[in-house]
Design an enzyme around this catalytic site. Structure first.
Site, PDB file in Angstrom:
ATOM      1  CE  LYS A   1      16.183  38.250  -7.629  1.00 46.60           C
ATOM      2  NZ  LYS A   1      17.171  37.567  -8.476  1.00 46.60           N
TER       3      LYS A   1
ATOM      4  CD  GLU B   1      17.933  34.644 -16.744  1.00 45.59           C
ATOM      5  OE1 GLU B   1      17.543  33.907 -15.834  1.00 45.59           O
ATOM      6  OE2 GLU B   1      17.793  35.881 -16.722  1.00 45.59           O
TER       7      GLU B   1
ATOM      8  CD  GLU C   1      19.801  40.402  -7.644  1.00 43.50           C
ATOM      9  OE1 GLU C   1      19.240  40.466  -8.750  1.00 43.50           O
ATOM     10  OE2 GLU C   1      20.432  41.359  -7.143  1.00 43.50           O
TER      11      GLU C   1
END
Length: 568
Positions: free
Chosen positions: A316, A366, A410
């Site tokens: 990724k 986050e 992901e």
């Protein structure tokens, strides 16, 4: 508001490659002094960071003095000015130290409203925690007890702290070189669990080894500040505080520090107006993306090709975009941040603005990590879908997100990467839940919490440097992803996607600096967003995700004139 005098700089070292000097940040940043300031910073580090002192030598004193509560910010400011004068008349008998003077206020004053009322020439910082309502806090399983097995009382007094706004710098820490254990030790030297609200607020670059672009130069590789004056907003009350720090060994005496603090205190405005969050009064004249859509699609295809190659270990990579907007008038970064708070109850808000610098603001969902004593918690957040107008449609999007193989890949990369990093420095690592959906105002993500127990306090530095950068903002493996980002992205991320938050004596908390913008004076702003590329990613879909992520910034710029209402 008192006028400001010219800037002066105090050199604290002779090593030309790593010299240090401290600013009496209460003084004005004229165009000339700002240019000199930045020119000096290009060739040497500027800070009072203990680099010429023994980092292991504790300060002579670290204390908090609390005065009786008052009814308004005006009375609190008067009491603090008197307390600073008393401290000058009766100084502590120590060659180094940090003292916080605080006055509770019997009303809840919005920290961001207070910050908006202050002199915008001074360095500024703001940090607001997100609401954890309705979401179990995994940290409670690890962080409630101190080393003696008893509930630690220091945290309970500020458990309902909502947000903090600060001006000036009692002490700040900044280097061109990457953040090191020595830098962490220098900051920790000024913190104490006995004074839990003495905190160093700041952030770090996404890539500390990358070339620093002009717009990010004033931030260095990292920047942290203990504010001289701050307003702490609690649920139902507030607190105005002043902090003074000194160290004779660094040629910054208590008298020097008190003089600088008094200058700032005399500029504090007690007339606080509540910002209307509905509009900003700014029109976007132009918008330019770097990379452009035509360049972004080939970059995604190149990343996908590398992920497919057998010789590559890349699973990724997160490719970001910088969008420059030009507006008809200057954007007020604090008013813009207040506007973003409308949809930011489930997100951190922050502002970092070193002396003479642009303002780095953000509304990020986050968390990087939250530490209380030796308990530490992080989270995995990845994959993105929009919210819908109806409950039924929104649930359908949620089911699609939960069952998508591409999004599960992901997300799993992010979660397992953090779990592995925790196991290296923590005991009793727990993941709860394994996977769920977290809904924000405009988007929803796959989400999980990871918690553990640090083996010692020194591991705080390790947890920070180990977790950053997460696969959610960089990729996996991190080093291979970072090299690809450095090669592909035609701009400097600066502090975008880097750690932003605070260090404290008994508690530290950092968010990931996404959903963020750099607000430049007279030039509009740079808005940043990124999206994770894994096997199965589609360039058009990823571009649309970038548009969705910056929409909270662009849609908050409206043409109505912003109004102010007096505080009750």
């Amino acid at each position: 508001m008192a006028s400001l005098r010219g800037s002066s700089w105090h050199f604290l070292g002779t090593n030309p490659k790593k010299c240090s000097f401290m600013s009496s940040s209460s003084q004005s940043q004229t165009k000339l002094s700002t240019r000199i300031f930045n020119q000096r910073f290009l060739s040497c580090s500027m800070s009072m960071n203990g680099s010429e002192a023994d980092r292991k030598t504790p300060l002579g004193t670290a204390e908090t003095r609390t005065f009786p509560a008052v009814l308004s910010p005006e009375y609190a400011a008067e009491r603090l000015i008197s307390a600073v004068s008393d401290l000058k008349s009766n100084p502590p008998p120590f060659s180094s130290g940090i003292v916080r003077l605080q006055v509770p206020i019997h009303q809840q004053i919005g920290a961001i409203d207070w910050l908006h009322a202050q002199n915008d020439v001074l360095p500024r910082c703001f940090f607001s925690r997100r609401s954890e309502t309705g979401r179990p806090d995994l940290l409670l399983e690890f962080g409630n007890e101190n080393g003696d097995g008893h509930i630690n009382g220091h945290g309970s007094c500020h458990r309902n702290l909502v947000s903090v706004a600060g001006i000036g710098s009692a002490v700040f820490f900044r280097e061109l070189s990457p953040f090191s254990h020595d830098d962490w030790s220098s900051i920790r030297r000024f913190l104490s669990s006995k004074s839990p609200l003495i905190r160093a607020y700041g952030g770090m670059r996404f890539d500390p080894h990358g070339r620093i672009a002009t717009e990010w130069e004033p931030f260095g590789s990292f920047y942290f500040t203990v504010p001289q004056v701050e307003l702490d907003e609690f649920m139902g009350s507030s607190m105005l505080a002043a902090t003074v720090a000194w160290d004779d060994q660094l040629s910054w005496t208590l008298n020097d520090a008190l003089e600088a603090l008094l200058e700032v205190m005399l500029q504090v405005s007690s007339t606080v107006m509540r910002l209307q969050r509905e509009s900003l009064g700014v029109s976007v004249v132009s918008k330019n993306h770097v990379p452009s859509k035509g360049a972004y699609h080939p970059a995604v295809r190149r990343a996908l090709q590398m992920i497919k190659e057998r010789s590559s270990s890349l699973d990724k990579v997160v490719l970001a975009r910088c969008s420059r907007i030009i507006t008809d008038i200057d954007i007020d970064p604090i008013a813009w941040l207040a506007r973003l708070q409308l949809e930011g109850q489930d997100a951190y808000q922050f502002c970092l603005q070193p002396p003479g610098a642009p303002a780095f603001i953000g509304n990020t969902p986050e968390r990087l990590f939250h530490r209380k004593q030796l308990g530490v918690c992080s989270e995995a957040l990845a994959a993105t879908r929009p919210r819908a107008d109806s409950i039924a449609h929104d649930m359908q999007i949620e089911r699609d997100l939960l069952t998508s193989a591409k999004d599960d890949l992901e997300f799993s990369i992010v979660r397992e990467n953090i779990r592995t990093k925790f196991k290296a420095i923590c005991d009793g690592v727990v993941v709860k839940p394994n996977k769920t959906v977290r809904k924000l105002a405009r988007v929803q993500h796959l989400y999980s919490q990871i918690g553990g127990h640090l083996r010692c306090e020194e591991d705080e530095f390790n947890i920070l440097t180990t977790l950053h950068p997460t696969p959610a903002v960089c990729g996996c493996p991190a080093e291979e992803a970072r090299l690809l980002i450095k090669e592909i992205e035609p701009f400097d991320r600066g502090m975008y996607a880097g750690p932003v938050g605070f260090f404290g004596g008994g508690e530290s908390e950092f968010a990931v600096g996404i959903r963020s913008a750099l607000v430049e004076k007279g030039l509009g702003a740079l808005i940043y967003a990124g999206t994770g590329i894994v096997a199965g990613s589609d360039p058009s879909s990823e571009w649309n995700e970038l548009e969705l992520k910056i929409s909270q910034f662009t849609k908050s710029l409206k043409q109505e004139v912003v109004a102010l209402q007096p505080m009750n």
